[in-house]
Design an enzyme around this catalytic site. Structure first.
Site, PDB file in Angstrom:
ATOM      1  N   SER A   1      -1.729 -50.002  -4.443  1.00  0.00           N
ATOM      2  CA  SER A   1      -0.364 -49.903  -3.343  1.00  0.00           C
ATOM      3  C   SER A   1       1.094 -50.240  -3.570  1.00  0.00           C
ATOM      4  O   SER A   1       2.059 -49.397  -4.053  1.00  0.00           O
ATOM      5  CB  SER A   1      -1.459 -50.604  -2.194  1.00  0.00           C
ATOM      6  OG  SER A   1      -0.611 -50.697  -1.115  1.00  0.00           O
TER       7      SER A   1
ATOM      8  N   ASP B   1      -7.158 -40.767   0.269  1.00  0.00           N
ATOM      9  CA  ASP B   1      -6.818 -42.118   0.085  1.00  0.00           C
ATOM     10  C   ASP B   1      -6.605 -41.848   1.682  1.00  0.00           C
ATOM     11  O   ASP B   1      -6.066 -41.521   3.022  1.00  0.00           O
ATOM     12  CB  ASP B   1      -5.443 -42.431   0.052  1.00  0.00           C
ATOM     13  CG  ASP B   1      -5.441 -44.063  -0.017  1.00  0.00           C
ATOM     14  OD1 ASP B   1      -4.430 -44.092   1.681  1.00  0.00           O
ATOM     15  OD2 ASP B   1      -4.042 -43.926  -1.116  1.00  0.00           O
TER      16      ASP B   1
ATOM     17  N   HIS C   1      -8.567 -45.413   0.461  1.00  0.00           N
ATOM     18  CA  HIS C   1      -7.519 -46.695  -0.679  1.00  0.00           C
ATOM     19  C   HIS C   1      -7.850 -47.812  -1.139  1.00  0.00           C
ATOM     20  O   HIS C   1      -7.316 -47.880  -2.178  1.00  0.00           O
ATOM     21  CB  HIS C   1      -6.301 -46.872   0.353  1.00  0.00           C
ATOM     22  CG  HIS C   1      -5.290 -47.315   0.380  1.00  0.00           C
ATOM     23  ND1 HIS C   1      -4.028 -47.067  -1.026  1.00  0.00           N
ATOM     24  CD2 HIS C   1      -4.447 -49.248   0.434  1.00  0.00           C
ATOM     25  CE1 HIS C   1      -3.018 -47.392  -0.706  1.00  0.00           C
ATOM     26  NE2 HIS C   1      -2.765 -48.877   0.251  1.00  0.00           N
TER      27      HIS C   1
END
Length: 803
Positions: free
Chosen positions: A671, A744, A778
């Site tokens: 991330s 995601d 994610h």
């Protein structure tokens, strides 16, 4: 010789030159697979009196088949339209019960076959436990009787869990409020088959609306219809014998709160119009209080569509917000109103005001307290005691006040005034316990409150219990964890008089387990659980927290792992892996503090490099990467230079110990850590390669802020452009492995970010490999994808770092 060099160069380039590879799922090498393919120990839930314990078991990973289900993405939700529960739900597969003072585990009888359990909820008297079971066609409500360890089904598969937990206990411990799908529910629309009747049109009023980049928004009329269909429920009162009575006709119920005395129910429904730019929590809503028979008492709140918000993390909407029942009163609502119109730019003496409103709401609400900063939370105690907190993000300040709820004219007493990021000064959280309404309120004992603190210090972590005197407003420490070779977490205080507390203790090699400790008796420790270490193969690795300084003198830290048997006297030069995540601060003091504890159990998981300590790598995990902006300077004004300085300091520190070949260093992150990795490879020559997972690389695609950046692109275009690896792709020369989940769901980190960045790198001749993991969001959850990810990382590191 020239031929050999040319051949090696060709082979190296060929690793990246193919557009696609027809590669099936792979598994990592044995030493990594042995750690990754393990059985997860159960999780523990205890009743209020600490008499019974529920053990919940779930699979270590999901499977691709779990992810390969129908899915609707609507207004920020991801739901399974067949089963009507979140498509990202993680299920418990088995339940066991145990008396806390016994070692015998009792298998729960009557569980559904191939159980998919979620939404576990103890009854107020701790004698029953509700849970949902997801079948192939929908969600059922079940109840577990604790005494007999027998589970029974209460409803058919009509429970609507699309908005989360779909049921609540009434205070009688016999009745449950349940959201059920309407019996005459229409079929969902198929956007792929139904022809549109017109274009999609959106308008702007001309007001500024600096919304973040939200995923999964509504896009058309079909989405609107399917959203309304998916969240519409009928409310039923269901008895423990299975009898069900309709309580409220179908509506878009989004919140159900029963008053402490059980006589009122506050119901919030989502209203129209919907929005295509903000998620459902900013849609219009109406909140009505009913009595227990279903008669409407009062509409207590109406909230319009909230697409327009001022800039800044401290911005809030106008009107009543955070409406909830007061825990220490039979039926009193508390809510907050912004005195600055919700706009941080407006200058006012007080930002928020808290009001109290007694049922049946035939009188006006009364003011309780005004807060100089944005209201944060309130912990109710009794008629004379409550604790209120406020905060202000820009200064990272938080304050806590003692108030008298019965005397609003009495000035709040300031208890703490501190930097929220200063973990060394954190006084801890006030202890609570259930009152006669089965609601949690401040634990008040002989004019004292109690705080449990994490206990971070410059010399290590030493959790504590403090006694806080309500008259002197002074704290007295009554217990400090003495461990230097273990980590002790204080969960709660069980008996104030005897000194009994519940703790969890772990070490580098001892899995976290629960104990009762008597803080008034030295060495009085009673074990509750005895979970074994599932990672025996790494129990002999060297693990320590190292501290070092950045070139500007800022103290940093990281957790250093060395392979088992590594000889620190011979100091063989090994490759180094650094895993990190940047964090922003407004002052150097907070940025230099460490929350790492080398005695924390070593739990390897796909989100770190710890696996590779088994393959001859040195690993610096959770390396500190602070980004500081003091005064009027924002952290991101000097993001790149501080990022590089952090990395250089980490490498220098481990190199000074003599353990590494500093020409063989890799960096990785997930991330924002992936964003960090791409920037480090772009703007420094410190690394041989890097691994970036699920990152955002073009900040112009998140133009109204990202991470902790509150300024928009048009205010500081140079910051956005300088920080974007995509904008600097022509500078990238270092091999990078880019990984992203195909689906995601995190704001700003759309899969497109990695795809476009890879295209830029490929077009400019940079060495890059892109791996898109099917069906993943994610965070990654499917076993097939996680094992393949570990294989990809292993192959990449062997090729571009180790060899």
């Amino acid at each position: 010789m020239k031929l050999k060099v040319t051949l090696l160069l060709f082979l190296s380039i060929s690793f990246f030159s193919y557009a696609q590879e027809n590669l099936t799922y792979q598994k990592p090498s044995k030493s990594i697979l042995d750690l990754a393919d393990y059985q997860r120990p159960p999780s523990v839930s205890m009743d209020t009196k600490k008499e019974n314990m529920l053990l919940t078991y779930r699979n270590t990973y999901k499977t691709l088949d779990d992810l390969n289900q129908e899915e609707l993405r609507l207004a920020g939700l991801r739901i399974n339209p067949v089963t009507n529960i979140s498509s990202t739900a993680t299920y418990v597969t088995n339940l066991k019960l145990r008396k806390i003072n016994s070692k015998e585990e009792v298998q729960v009888k009557g569980l559904p076959e191939n159980a998919k359990i979620a939404n576990l909820l103890w009854s107020p008297n701790d004698k029953k436990i509700l849970f949902s079971h997801t079948t192939n066609s929908g969600v059922e409500l079940w109840v577990l009787d604790v005494a007999s360890a027998q589970a029974v089904k209460l409803t058919d598969a009509r429970v609507n869990a699309n908005l989360g937990n779909p049921f609540s206990w009434f205070s009688d411990n016999e009745t449950i409020l349940v959201k059920m799908l309407p019996k005459n529910r229409p079929a969902l629309l198929d956007s792929k088959k139904d022809l549109p009747t017109g274009p999609i049109i959106s308008n702007t009023s001309g007001e500024k609306s600096q919304n973040r980049t939200y995923p999964d928004m509504l896009k058309n009329k079909n989405d609107e219809a399917n959203f309304e269909n998916s969240i519409t429920s009928e409310l039923y009162k269901v008895k423990l014998n299975g009898d069900a009575v309709l309580f409220k006709e179908a509506a878009m119920f989004a919140g159900e709160r029963i008053s402490p005395d059980g006589n009122y129910i506050m119901l919030t429904t989502i209203q129209k119009p919907f929005s295509y730019v903000v998620p459902l929590n900013r849609f219009p809503s109406k909140t009505i209080v009913y009595n227990i028979s279903g008669k409407e008492i009062k509409t207590v709140n109406e909230v319009p569509l909230n697409e327009i918000m001022p800039k800044g993390f401290m911005a809030v909407r106008k009107g009543k917000r955070e409406m909830a029942w007061r825990n220490d009163k039979p039926a009193t609502l508390a809510y907050v109103v912004a005195l600055d119109e919700g706009n941080p730019a407006n200058k006012t003496d007080f930002r928020d005001e808290v009001f109290l409103w007694d049922a049946p709401f035939d009188k006006e609400a009364s003011s309780l307290v005004k807060t100089p900063q944005r209201f944060s939370n309130i912990i109710w105690g009794d008629d004379n005691i409550a604790v209120v907190s406020d905060e202000w993000y820009d200064t990272r300040n938080t304050k806590t006040y003692l108030i008298n709820p019965s005397k609003s004219s009495q000035q709040p007493k300031l208890i703490t005034d501190r930097n929220s990021q200063d973990v060394y000064s954190d006084p801890g959280a006030f202890e609570t316990r259930k009152n006669n309404y089965n609601k949690y309120t401040l634990a008040i004992e002989k004019n004292n409150l109690y705080r449990i603190g994490e206990g971070y210090t410059k010399n290590g972590q030493f959790p504590f219990v403090d006694e806080f005197n309500l008259e002197t407003l002074k704290s007295k420490r009554i217990y400090t964890s003495p461990y230097k070779d273990k980590k002790e977490d204080i969960i709660e205080i069980e008996d104030f008089k005897s000194g009994k507390i519940l703790v969890q203790i772990q070490s580098k090699t001892e899995y976290p387990n629960y104990f009762f400790r008597n803080i008034k008796k030295q060495n009085s420790l009673t074990p509750i659980t005895d979970f074994k270490n599932p990672f025996e193969s790494i129990k002999n690795v060297s693990k320590e927290v190292i501290k070092y300084k950045r070139k500007d003198g800022l103290e940093l830290s990281g957790t250093l792992y060395l392979p088992a048997g590594y000889d620190k006297t011979k100091k063989e030069k090994l490759p180094l892996l650094i895993w990190a995540y940047p964090a922003e601060y407004k002052d150097r003091n907070s940025a230099s503090q460490s929350t790492q504890n080398s005695n924390e159990f070593t739990f390897p998981y796909y989100g770190s490099f710890v696996y590779w300590v088994t393959k001859g790598y040195v690993v610096l995990d959770d390396a500190a990467f602070p980004i500081i902006g003091e005064g009027t300077t924002e952290p991101n004004d000097n993001f790149i230079s501080q990022l590089v300085d952090n990395a250089a300091a980490a490498i220098d520190a481990v190199d000074a110990l003599g353990y590494i070949n500093r020409k063989k260093v890799a960096v990785g992150g997930h991330s924002y850590g992936a964003f960090m990795t791409a920037n480090l490879l772009t703007h420094s020559n410190l690394f041989a390669c890097g691994i970036a997972r699920s990152g955002a690389y073009n900040r112009t695609l998140t133009p109204f802020g990202f991470q902790t950046e509150q300024r928009n692109y048009w205010e500081v275009p140079e910051v956005y452009n300088t920080m974007s690896p995509f904008m600097n792709a022509d500078k990238m020369k270092t091999p990078i492995l880019l990984v992203h989940g195909e689906a995601d769901n995190n704001p700003g980190t759309f899969t497109l970010q990695t795809e476009r960045y890879f295209q830029a790198l490929k077009g400019l001749g940079a060495p890059a490999r892109m791996v898109i993991l099917p069906k993943e969001s994610h965070g990654y959850v499917a076993k097939e994808n996680i094992l393949h990810l570990l294989w990809e990382q292993d192959q990449f590191l062997e090729k571009y770092l180790k060899n």
